[in-house]
Design a protein around this motif. Structure first.
Motif, PDB file in Angstrom:
ATOM      1  N   VAL A 280     -20.748  -3.507 -16.379  1.00 51.74           N
ATOM      2  CA  VAL A 280     -21.125  -1.529 -16.182  1.00 51.74           C
ATOM      3  C   VAL A 280     -22.177  -1.432 -14.424  1.00 51.74           C
ATOM      4  O   VAL A 280     -22.882  -2.009 -14.562  1.00 51.74           O
ATOM      5  N   ARG A 281     -21.152  -0.393 -13.600  1.00 51.25           N
ATOM      6  CA  ARG A 281     -21.261  -0.646 -12.617  1.00 51.25           C
ATOM      7  C   ARG A 281     -21.815   1.271 -12.516  1.00 51.25           C
ATOM      8  O   ARG A 281     -21.183   1.886 -12.793  1.00 51.25           O
ATOM      9  N   VAL A 282     -22.964   1.633 -11.606  1.00 52.63           N
ATOM     10  CA  VAL A 282     -23.695   3.241 -11.763  1.00 52.63           C
ATOM     11  C   VAL A 282     -24.478   2.766 -10.755  1.00 52.63           C
ATOM     12  O   VAL A 282     -25.090   2.333 -10.556  1.00 52.63           O
ATOM     13  N   PRO A 283     -24.382   4.555 -10.280  1.00 56.49           N
ATOM     14  CA  PRO A 283     -25.441   4.625  -9.017  1.00 56.49           C
ATOM     15  C   PRO A 283     -26.661   4.878  -8.917  1.00 56.49           C
ATOM     16  O   PRO A 283     -26.658   4.417  -9.868  1.00 56.49           O
ATOM     17  N   ALA A 284     -26.847   4.120  -7.671  1.00 58.64           N
ATOM     18  CA  ALA A 284     -28.586   3.667  -8.086  1.00 58.64           C
ATOM     19  C   ALA A 284     -29.359   4.594  -8.742  1.00 58.64           C
ATOM     20  O   ALA A 284     -30.874   4.608  -8.756  1.00 58.64           O
ATOM     21  N   GLU A 285     -29.051   5.758  -7.685  1.00 58.06           N
ATOM     22  CA  GLU A 285     -29.364   7.541  -8.315  1.00 58.06           C
ATOM     23  C   GLU A 285     -29.691   7.740  -9.917  1.00 58.06           C
ATOM     24  O   GLU A 285     -30.318   8.920 -10.743  1.00 58.06           O
ATOM     25  N   ASN A 286     -28.381   6.788 -11.153  1.00 58.05           N
ATOM     26  CA  ASN A 286     -28.780   6.589 -11.935  1.00 58.05           C
ATOM     27  C   ASN A 286     -30.268   5.912 -12.540  1.00 58.05           C
ATOM     28  O   ASN A 286     -30.308   5.909 -14.111  1.00 58.05           O
ATOM     29  N   LEU A 287     -31.155   5.761 -11.952  1.00 56.92           N
ATOM     30  CA  LEU A 287     -32.226   5.542 -12.750  1.00 56.92           C
ATOM     31  C   LEU A 287     -32.641   6.542 -12.894  1.00 56.92           C
ATOM     32  O   LEU A 287     -33.194   7.597 -12.538  1.00 56.92           O
ATOM     33  N   LEU A 288     -33.829   6.185 -13.999  1.00 56.52           N
ATOM     34  CA  LEU A 288     -34.619   7.257 -15.146  1.00 56.52           C
ATOM     35  C   LEU A 288     -36.077   7.238 -14.466  1.00 56.52           C
ATOM     36  O   LEU A 288     -36.852   6.490 -14.915  1.00 56.52           O
TER      37      LEU A 288
END
Length: 385
Positions: free
Chosen positions: A223-231
């Protein structure tokens, strides 16, 4: 002098949720429970009432209240049904609260308005098939692909609430994002929107209780999500999880009190109308004492979560008191559901009865968001043992 009486505003909230639970939830929830269907219409009405936004500021679409207001709503909902109550609890304390507590301004602007309105729900992806109370044993991994600036996530999660409904917007996923100098796992939390390629939601579980709530196993295959999805900060996922669960234990305590009090409500009503040997069974001391003990447990458990919530809102260290509240209230819910079933006799063993549902729903309260054994560990450690 300590005063546990509600303010006029708090009492108005409690009364409005009580009315909703009795007039809207009670007539339809048995059907949802029997057929294991998610009560979308009830959730929509709760959204219109502002329940999903109770502890959030108005700038994020919330109601400008506090965590205690959420607890009052949970108690009143659980007096009638726990499936609806846990949907609200998980959506707020596990779904939206991590984004509110740790999200960037952009993440809050994107996600909170739809979550605080109840238009969408969010899940908290912590528990895994091979790790429950031992959260540090998480096997799900997330690797940062520096070429694309994306997190690549692989792993699975188990028993995740609000993760597979038609209105689920996202799941925050706890994953190992590296290794610390001491060899331990670096844990971080990453937002994964619903529908992301490789993110698969398994069919809903066949559960003992909470049969009208949404619970699934989740899998993540590249699953790939943008780096800015880091919470929040990288490597702070475990600390975030502890903060969220400390708060959530107060909410689960409130839900447990609601179930415990619902057992009292149903038993008092039944004891007045059910006759045996020529008189109402409520005239017999054996039944009176059962119900008196039930009221004792519900009342003292309520005081416990009121106290924990007040300490939290005052900015004090509330970890031990949240554990005390959760432990005592979940025990009260379990014991009261057993007593209520005894008062109702054979009728209490039927799923069509409220106490039959209470009995099935109560056990998970001693397990979810930290088992009773974990609560005892927290309490004893905080006492210096």
């Amino acid at each position: 002098m300590v005063d546990f009486r509600l303010s006029e505003e708090q009492e108005a909230l409690r009364a409005s949720v009580q009315e909703f639970a009795r007039e809207q939830v009670a007539p339809v929830i048995a059907e949802h429970y029997e057929h294991k269907t998610f009560p979308y219409e009830l959730i929509r009405q709760m959204g219109k009432m502002g329940l999903f936004g109770l502890p959030f500021p108005e700038e994020h679409g919330g109601m400008g209240g506090d965590y205690f207001a959420l607890c009052l709503a949970l108690e009143e909902l659980a007096r009638v049904d726990s499936s609806v109550a846990i949907t609200l609890e998980a959506a707020v304390s596990l779904g939206a609260m991590p984004i509110f507590r740790f999200g960037t301004a952009e993440q809050k602007a994107r996600w909170l308005p739809q979550l605080t309105s109840g238009e969408n729900l969010a899940g908290f992806g912590l528990t895994e098939p091979g790790s429950g109370s031992d959260a540090a044993a998480i096997a799900t991994r997330a690797v940062l692909d520096e070429k694309t600036n994306e997190w690549v996530i692989n792993g699975s999660k188990a028993f995740i609430t609000n993760s597979g409904t038609d209105i689920t917007a996202l799941v925050t996923v706890m994953a190992a994002t590296g290794t610390r100098p001491d060899g331990s796992k670096e844990l971080s939390t990453i937002i994964v929107p619903s529908g992301t390629p490789g993110f698969t939601v398994a069919p809903g579980y066949s559960k003992v209780g909470w049969c009208a709530s949404d619970t699934h196993e989740l899998s993540f295959d590249d699953v790939r999500v943008p780096a800015e999805n880091l919470l929040g900060q990288r490597g702070r996922g475990f600390a975030q999880f502890l903060r969220i669960l400390d708060e959530g234990r107060i909410a689960i305590a409130a839900l447990s009190v609601g179930l415990a009090q619902g057992c009292v409500d149903e038993s008092v009503a039944y004891a007045k109308q059910r006759h045996a040997f020529g008189q109402p069974i409520g005239n017999y001391q054996a039944v009176q004492f059962l119900i008196a003990d039930m009221e004792l447990r519900a009342h003292t458990a309520r005081v416990g979560y009121y106290d924990a919530a007040s300490r939290m809102l005052a900015g004090e260290d509330f970890k031990r008191y949240a554990a005390v509240a959760k432990l005592h209230a979940s025990n009260a819910a379990m014991d009261n559901s057993r007593y209520a079933t005894q008062v109702h006799g054979g009728y209490g063993f039927m799923n069509e009865s409220a106490v039959g549902r209470f009995y099935r729903d109560a056990k998970i309260l001693e397990v979810g968001e930290g088992t009773s054994e974990v609560q005892r560990m927290i309490i004893s450690r905080d006492l210096g043992l």
